[in-house]
Design a protein around this motif. Structure first.
Motif, PDB file in Angstrom:
ATOM      1  N   SER A  10     -21.985  -4.876 -11.096  1.00  0.00           N
ATOM      2  CA  SER A  10     -20.748  -5.646 -11.135  1.00  0.00           C
ATOM      3  C   SER A  10     -20.588  -6.847  -9.729  1.00  0.00           C
ATOM      4  O   SER A  10     -21.492  -6.471  -8.418  1.00  0.00           O
ATOM      5  CB  SER A  10     -19.282  -4.534 -10.770  1.00  0.00           C
ATOM      6  OG  SER A  10     -19.569  -3.747 -11.239  1.00  0.00           O
ATOM      7  N   LEU A  11     -20.293  -7.260  -9.894  1.00  0.00           N
ATOM      8  CA  LEU A  11     -20.456  -9.057  -8.962  1.00  0.00           C
ATOM      9  C   LEU A  11     -19.458  -9.963  -9.118  1.00  0.00           C
ATOM     10  O   LEU A  11     -18.404  -9.857  -9.745  1.00  0.00           O
ATOM     11  CB  LEU A  11     -21.862 -10.336  -9.635  1.00  0.00           C
ATOM     12  CG  LEU A  11     -23.033  -9.802 -10.520  1.00  0.00           C
ATOM     13  CD1 LEU A  11     -23.398 -11.472 -11.129  1.00  0.00           C
ATOM     14  CD2 LEU A  11     -23.928  -9.646  -9.299  1.00  0.00           C
ATOM     15  N   HIS A  66     -24.385 -10.460  -1.570  1.00  0.00           N
ATOM     16  CA  HIS A  66     -24.558  -9.861  -2.571  1.00  0.00           C
ATOM     17  C   HIS A  66     -25.646  -9.202  -2.988  1.00  0.00           C
ATOM     18  O   HIS A  66     -26.266  -8.717  -3.839  1.00  0.00           O
ATOM     19  CB  HIS A  66     -24.650 -10.908  -4.004  1.00  0.00           C
ATOM     20  CG  HIS A  66     -23.221 -11.340  -4.040  1.00  0.00           C
ATOM     21  ND1 HIS A  66     -22.178 -10.618  -3.675  1.00  0.00           N
ATOM     22  CD2 HIS A  66     -23.357 -12.061  -4.219  1.00  0.00           C
ATOM     23  CE1 HIS A  66     -21.327 -11.845  -3.831  1.00  0.00           C
ATOM     24  NE2 HIS A  66     -21.702 -12.875  -4.112  1.00  0.00           N
ATOM     25  N   LEU A  69     -25.000  -4.038  -4.564  1.00  0.00           N
ATOM     26  CA  LEU A  69     -24.064  -4.370  -6.026  1.00  0.00           C
ATOM     27  C   LEU A  69     -24.074  -2.833  -6.369  1.00  0.00           C
ATOM     28  O   LEU A  69     -25.163  -2.231  -6.659  1.00  0.00           O
ATOM     29  CB  LEU A  69     -24.840  -5.620  -7.200  1.00  0.00           C
ATOM     30  CG  LEU A  69     -25.014  -6.027  -6.135  1.00  0.00           C
ATOM     31  CD1 LEU A  69     -25.983  -7.499  -7.317  1.00  0.00           C
ATOM     32  CD2 LEU A  69     -23.805  -7.154  -5.664  1.00  0.00           C
TER      33      LEU A  69
END
Length: 94
Positions: A10-11, A66, A69
């Motif tokens: 999931s970003l 990020h 993640l």
């Protein structure tokens, strides 16, 4: 023990963007770094290592937002020989 072959990563979207996360599917590769397997997307431009449900970008700059993640293991991909669910109930697949 065989490694998990696929993960969904999931970003998160832009802060304040109110959009759902973008999901990237990555696949196991025989390469590793620091004893951890490397997973890549289909084009090979998104590379991560995964441990305890957390994916770490390999090419991220230091301090990139990020770095950690969410990673969810996916079931093994089915072969294309049988349509989905046919073996479970034997009826036609629509």
């Amino acid at each position: 023990m065989e490694p998990v072959q696929r993960y969904a990563i999931s970003l998160p979207g832009r802060v304040g963007g109110h959009r759902p996360a973008t999901v990237v599917v990555v696949h196991w590769t025989p390469r590793s770094v620091g004893g951890n397997a490397i997973y890549t997307n289909a084009s090979g431009d998104f590379r991560v290592t995964i441990g305890d449900g957390v994916a770490s970008l390999l090419d991220a700059d230091e301090g990139h937002q990020h770095q950690c993640l969410h990673a969810v293991p996916l079931p093994q991909a089915r072969s294309s020989a049988a349509p989905p669910f046919r073996e479970a109930w034997g009826g036609p697949v629509s």
